[in-house]
Structures are given as C-alpha cells and as structure tokens.
Design a protein around this motif. Structure first.
Motif, PDB file in Angstrom:
ATOM      1  N   ARG B  91      46.787  42.291  51.172  1.00 45.69           N
ATOM      2  CA  ARG B  91      46.237  43.272  52.093  1.00 45.69           C
ATOM      3  C   ARG B  91      46.083  44.617  51.388  1.00 45.69           C
ATOM      4  O   ARG B  91      46.944  45.004  50.604  1.00 45.69           O
ATOM      5  N   TYR B  93      42.982  47.826  50.041  1.00 46.50           N
ATOM      6  CA  TYR B  93      41.763  47.950  49.240  1.00 46.50           C
ATOM      7  C   TYR B  93      42.024  47.919  47.739  1.00 46.50           C
ATOM      8  O   TYR B  93      41.147  47.562  46.953  1.00 46.50           O
ATOM      9  N   ALA B  94      43.226  48.330  47.305  1.00 41.36           N
ATOM     10  CA  ALA B  94      43.494  48.428  45.865  1.00 41.36           C
ATOM     11  C   ALA B  94      43.261  47.079  45.191  1.00 41.36           C
ATOM     12  O   ALA B  94      43.852  46.079  45.577  1.00 41.36           O
ATOM     13  N   PRO B  95      42.379  47.038  44.199  1.00 42.23           N
ATOM     14  CA  PRO B  95      42.123  45.765  43.506  1.00 42.23           C
ATOM     15  C   PRO B  95      43.384  45.315  42.772  1.00 42.23           C
ATOM     16  O   PRO B  95      44.087  46.129  42.194  1.00 42.23           O
TER      17      PRO B  95
END
Lengths: 273, 273
Positions: B91, B93-95
């Motif tokens: 969960r 956005y950080a790749p």
C-alpha cells in the motif's frame, strides 16, 4: 498472510483483461478498519457512487457496503483497500455496454506512524511534480495516479512525512496522500479541488465537524503566498487523522490551538497510533 | 480462445497487488503482428525504454524483445498488446526499491476496419473532453488513460471513426487512439506533444519516411484555426496506417495528393484490411 478478495471471494488475481490494469479505469478507497468496523463508510459509499456516476460505471452501493462490512469483519483491524474497476474489456478505450464492474479488497495492517507526527507536527517535502488541471477527473479518487507516484518518488528522507503538491498554475492543492488545510485569522480554509486533487473523506468530515463546532470554514483557491502567511497549517487523511505542519523548506509554522481543537474533534476517527 | 501471457508464460490473471491495477503505474504498446512478425518493434522497444527511464521502472529491452517475438510467433496474425507494470507493491504510492516489473501480453485478432476509411477518409467527432497539460507524463503511452476513456465514451455513432482531442488551451493534439497530421502549403505538420498526448510509433515513422522522401516536416503547436485552414488532414496509428480526415462538424477537407503519397510510403506497415 494477506487477506485479498476479488468480487467478494478470497482470490489473489485479477483477470488480465480488466480495464483497471489496461487504463486505470476505476476508483479506490483506503478504509481504516477498527474492531471489524470500517470508519466513515457512508461517506465512502457516497463518494464511490458519485465517482461511478461521473465515469459512467454501474454502481451498487448496498452490495459494496455488504462486501466491505464482511471483509472488515474478516480483517478485524487494519486497512481495507477497495478497488472498483469497470471490469473486463476488449481492446480499445470504448467502455463495454453494459460493463460488469469488479471489486478488489486488499487487507493490510494498520500503519505505524510515529506518534510525534500528530503531537509535534511534520515537515513537508516541496514536490516539483505539479498536478495537471483536469476538471473532468478532479476530486475523484480514480486509479490514474502516476502524478502521485512521481511526486512520492521525489524524496526518500523520512524527515519528510508528506509532500506538498501544487497545480500547474502554482496553487496549493494537497499532500501526496492527504488533504491540506490552513487557518488564517480564525478561518479554516482548504483548497478548492475543482481543477485537480482528491476530495478526501477526512477532509469532508473535518469541514462538517468544524462548521458544527462554530468554526468558519472556506473552500477556495489557495496561493503559495497564502499558505506561507497562514497562522496554522495541517494535513489530514483517514489513516492518521490530522498532522500539524511545522515546516516547508525554511518556513516554520507554529503548532496552533485550532489544529489541536480539530484533532480532538476527530479523535474518534484517528488510528490511535 | 485468446492468447494471454504474464511474465512470458500463458496465464489469465495478474496478482491483485500489481501497481498497474492500483495506480496505472506502467506503460503499454499495441503491436500489429503480421505473419508472426511484430511491426515497428525496434521503435517500440526504444519508446518503452524511454518511458521506463522517465518513470524509473527497470527495463530490459532485450528480454522484452525476446518475449514479444515468441508471443508473436504463437499469435501468428493479429494484435499483441504489451502491458509493462512496475510490478507488485505494498500500500502507498512510494515505488518499491528495487521493483520487479511485470509484463502482460494479450493477443487479439487483427481489427477489421472498413476499407473506405483509408480510401475515402473519415469524419472526426469533436470531443468535449480536453487533455490536461502535464509535461511530466506527456508523450508516454502510460496506463493512466481515463481521459481517453471519457473521450471515447462521448460518441456511439459509427459515422465517426475517430474523435479529435484538444488540450485545455484549445490546441489540437491528437485523435483518441491516433496521432493527427496536417498539410499546409506543402509542409507536413503534426502537433508538439510536450504538454500532453501520446507520441505514436507510426507518427515517428511517418515523420522519418516523409523527411527521407524530401517532404518538409514540422512538429509545432497547432491551433484549431490552423487545423481548419489546412489543405489536407489525416490521422494515423499502427493498426490502420493512415486515414484521410474529410470532415469535422461542418468543415470539409479534400482528400489530397500528399496524404495519398504518405499512404503509399507506409504501405508495408498497414494492416491490409
């Protein structure tokens, strides 16, 4: 072991022809679940229904509600991420008529944010990635999130708990995964999300509770200068509640009394970390 | 029976935690396959590699090439759609670092476009959906395609073979699933895609072959007025080649000689419908 459901049943895969994969053709919700109870569920279902209407995706809110409740009961405590896609499609952008939407429910543990974020405030990273202005998609929590992916990739340093996102015209819009509020001369302001940004359910809840508590609220365009000139600033989302913002580059804001008051006003909704 | 592969092997599902589903975090290519041969493959691999670099997704072009060739051999004739996602993620956005990209290959029959589209030209639907200006994503064939979904939903009437898309400032950018060219006083022009739009491989191929054939070419901003004032207009993509544009609302263009010449110049790449 993670709990994952597809269309109401335990499953680990999505069909390869799903339009969520092909085009990001769908919506999502990130739901805090406490003691088997999904928080702010009615607001979420309203937002999903409104998003589905704008994207012309068939929506059955009562069926979604039942699925989320059942999933939350199985999860117990943590975060339930709901993804609603337009379902399968053939090659090509034209939506199938009718379409059969698909729901994914993904469970994860409650996030463990440092207690200091809520108590002493956070520092924002000044994201260079700007939000494009697209009224047709603004406000919705849709699955086209490359801007947030790029913005969140800009920093690794944990000293920054969030990043500030502005639109192409320089207006202040939101955090990468939160909404932003400022307090100026006793008025609670939050950026208009008519051109871009995600209208968070915690943002809506804060606006409503603040108004009920007699605080003047305003949804308006917010310039970068107005942000810097604000008396208090905070970010919010459904997982951590409210974090006071203390610093952006060299600018420092105080942790003010209205932010504290609002934290208390939503205490029943915070994740309790 | 459709041919679908995931990471090089026959499979029908994508793991639910794939970031393609979550955020549209990836790229795609729509490849015409003729006699087991994927057309314009080197251009596609170059575009994929450039897109991966911009999104910071690890890319192995030689491995992709091998997979596409193998898939094309199995498909024989038709369309191979390649989807390259950043792979699984938790969960947020950080790749993930590092990330393990995932490839999907989806086979479908060659499209059966009416012969008249290429011979006598098409009518464009004037889409009300505008393209947002986002230089950070412009040109890439990424998976955030809700604008195209909305635009393609605007019309059902098969009298319109394509829709015209303009940006928020009113500039002419592209078709919903094609690029657009105009010919003015013998110069071949196509809109700049620095702010929005998808830089198609057929567009690149036409620009290169036209130049080689001694035709003056120009990539520039194109106003709606310039489009209407053009001597000839056409749209192009990798599946159908070139369709002359004859009509947009009440405006009619002639089917001119340079459009015919360019159709001949790319005859080896057309789908032969």
């Amino acid at each position: 072991m993670t709990l994952t459901w597809v269309d109401g049943y335990p499953a680990a895969g999505v069909p390869v022809h799903d339009r969520g994969v092909a085009y990001g053709d769908g919506l999502f919700e990130t739901i805090r679940v406490v003691d088997q109870r999904p928080l702010l569920l009615s607001r979420r279902l309203q937002r999903l229904e409104a998003g589905c209407q704008r994207l012309d995706i068939p929506c059955q809110p009562e069926q979604l509600r039942a699925q989320i409740l059942e999933f939350s009961a199985a999860l117990g405590d943590g975060v339930a991420k709901l993804i609603l896609t337009r379902g399968d499609g053939q090659r090509g952008y034209a939506p199938p008529r009718p379409s059969s939407p698909r729901t994914l429910l993904l469970g994860s543990p409650a996030p463990a944010y440092p207690r200091e974020h809520a108590e002493r405030g956070v520092q924002l990273y000044p994201c260079a990635t700007r939000l494009a202005e697209q009224p047709a998609l603004a406000g919705m929590k849709h699955l086209n999130r490359l801007e947030q992916v790029l913005a969140r990739s800009e920093w690794q340093d944990p000293a920054f708990a969030e990043g500030l996102m502005r639109d192409m015209s320089g207006r202040v819009i939101e955090g990468v995964y939160s909404n932003i509020f400022l307090i100026s001369k006793g008025v609670l302001q939050t950026p208009s999300l008519e051109r871009c940004g995600i209208a968070g359910v915690m943002r809506a809840e804060i606006l409503e509770r603040a108004q009920r508590a007699g605080i003047a609220v305003e949804v308006c365009d917010v310039s970068f200068e107005a942000l810097l000139a604000a008396d208090e600033v905070f970010v919010c989302n459904s997982l951590y509640g409210i974090w006071p913002v203390r610093q952006l580059k060299s600018h420092v804001w105080p942790l003010g009394p209205l932010t504290r008051k609002l934290q208390n006003l939503i205490a029943d909704l915070s994740s309790g970390t």
